[in-house]
Design an enzyme around this catalytic site. Structure first.
Site, short mmCIF file in Angstrom:
data_model
loop_
_atom_site.label_atom_id
_atom_site.label_comp_id
_atom_site.label_asym_id
_atom_site.label_seq_id
_atom_site.Cartn_x
_atom_site.Cartn_y
_atom_site.Cartn_z
N HIS A 167 0.74 -1.23 0.23
CA HIS A 167 -0.07 -0.14 0.05
C HIS A 167 1.01 1.26 -0.01
CE1 HIS A 167 -4.06 -1.49 0.37
NE2 HIS A 167 -3.54 -2.34 1.05
N ASP A 174 -7.47 -2.04 -1.61
CA ASP A 174 -8.27 -3.04 -1.01
C ASP A 174 -9.83 -2.57 -1.46
OD1 ASP A 174 -6.32 -4.09 0.78
OD2 ASP A 174 -6.67 -2.30 2.33
N GLU A 230 -6.47 -12.40 2.88
CA GLU A 230 -7.41 -11.26 2.87
C GLU A 230 -8.11 -11.14 1.46
OE1 GLU A 230 -5.10 -7.53 3.32
OE2 GLU A 230 -4.84 -8.47 5.51
N HIS A 233 -7.67 -7.60 -0.85
CA HIS A 233 -6.35 -7.16 -0.97
C HIS A 233 -5.66 -7.62 -2.31
CE1 HIS A 233 -2.51 -5.62 0.15
NE2 HIS A 233 -2.02 -6.45 -0.52
ZN ZN Z 1 -4.69 -4.17 1.68
#
Ligand code: ZN
Length: 251
Positions: A167, A174, A230, A233
């Site tokens: 990020h 995300d 995740e 992501h």
């Molecule tokens: Zn993320």
């Protein structure tokens, strides 16, 4: 006496008539007052932020595209509602797992190559399914990564600032998918849910599996990779960039 009674009755009738007439006369006035009040309220109500597009002091603003950008467009691109994205930058609110506001304001910046691909993905999802992308987080400036780490100094949940997150390179995003009414598709868990249910391979219902598959297959087709833990992501693999400390302007 009879005359007196008659006069009194007559007076009474006149009085009742006059009061009825007064009522009739005041009715439209009351309506007019309400109308006036509504109109004044409508015009004095604060404008919603997304309806304010231009500086009201400038009646002939330049078209948006020719406005001077307050960031370096050779290394950053901003994704906005104008590109069809829904934005819900959670770290600019208290609606995130830390329950604290991390960002001074919510914006979505990505490296230009990643941003272009995301625009393509958005257009493709829209054309094929009538869906749109909803963004939870994009580029996370170094100072904001530090804030996050100061609140949650646990590498199980937050990447240590010295190590650096994708990020903070402007390459990770995300996101989820919303339908044409803006409702999020069921992805099995909410964003930033920490547990096996958020893992890519978790055995969810067929609907959840299908929704995740639509997101994953479209992202991968355009050069983004996923991580095991995740579902929301993704990181762009097409070009690498260093970690960055630049923080966007909130004006
Ligand atoms: Zn993320």
């Amino acid at each position: 006496m009879r005359l007196l009674n008659f006069t009194f009755s007559l007076l009474l009738v006149i009085l009742i008539f006059a009061s009825c007439k007064k009522d009739k006369l005041t009715m439209p006035d009351t309506k007019a007052d309400t109308l006036l009040k509504d109109t004044v309220e409508a015009f004095s109500a604060p404008l919603k932020m997304d309806t304010i597009t231009d500086d009201p002091s400038d009646p002939n603003p330049e078209p948006k595209k020719t406005e001077k950008l307050n960031y370096d467009a050779s290394v950053w691109s901003e994704l906005t509602k104008a590109d069809g994205f829904a934005l819900d930058i959670r770290y600019a609110t208290t609606n995130n797992f830390t329950k604290k506001r991390i960002y001074d304001c919510g914006k979505c910046f990505m490296r230009p190559e990643a941003a272009e691909k995301l625009k393509t993905i958005q257009a493709e999802l829209n054309e094929k399914f009538g869906y749109s992308i909803k963004i939870f987080d994009c580029y996370r400036p170094g100072p904001y990564q530090q804030r996050l780490w100061d609140i949650v100094p646990n590498p199980d949940y937050v990447t240590p600032p010295h190590k650096g997150s994708m990020h903070s390179k402007g390459l990770a995003i995300d996101l989820t998918i919303v339908d044409k009414d803006g409702n999020e598709l069921d992805m099995g868990t909410s964003f930033d849910f920490f547990g096996p249910e958020a893992h890519q391979g978790y055995n969810h219902s067929d609907a959840v599996k299908r929704h995740r598959w639509i997101l994953k297959s479209t992202m991968e087709k355009h050069g983004f990779g996923s991580i095991r833990t995740e579902w929301w992501h993704y990181s762009y693999k097409g070009k690498s960039y260093p970690l960055d400390k630049w923080v966007w302007d909130c004006k």
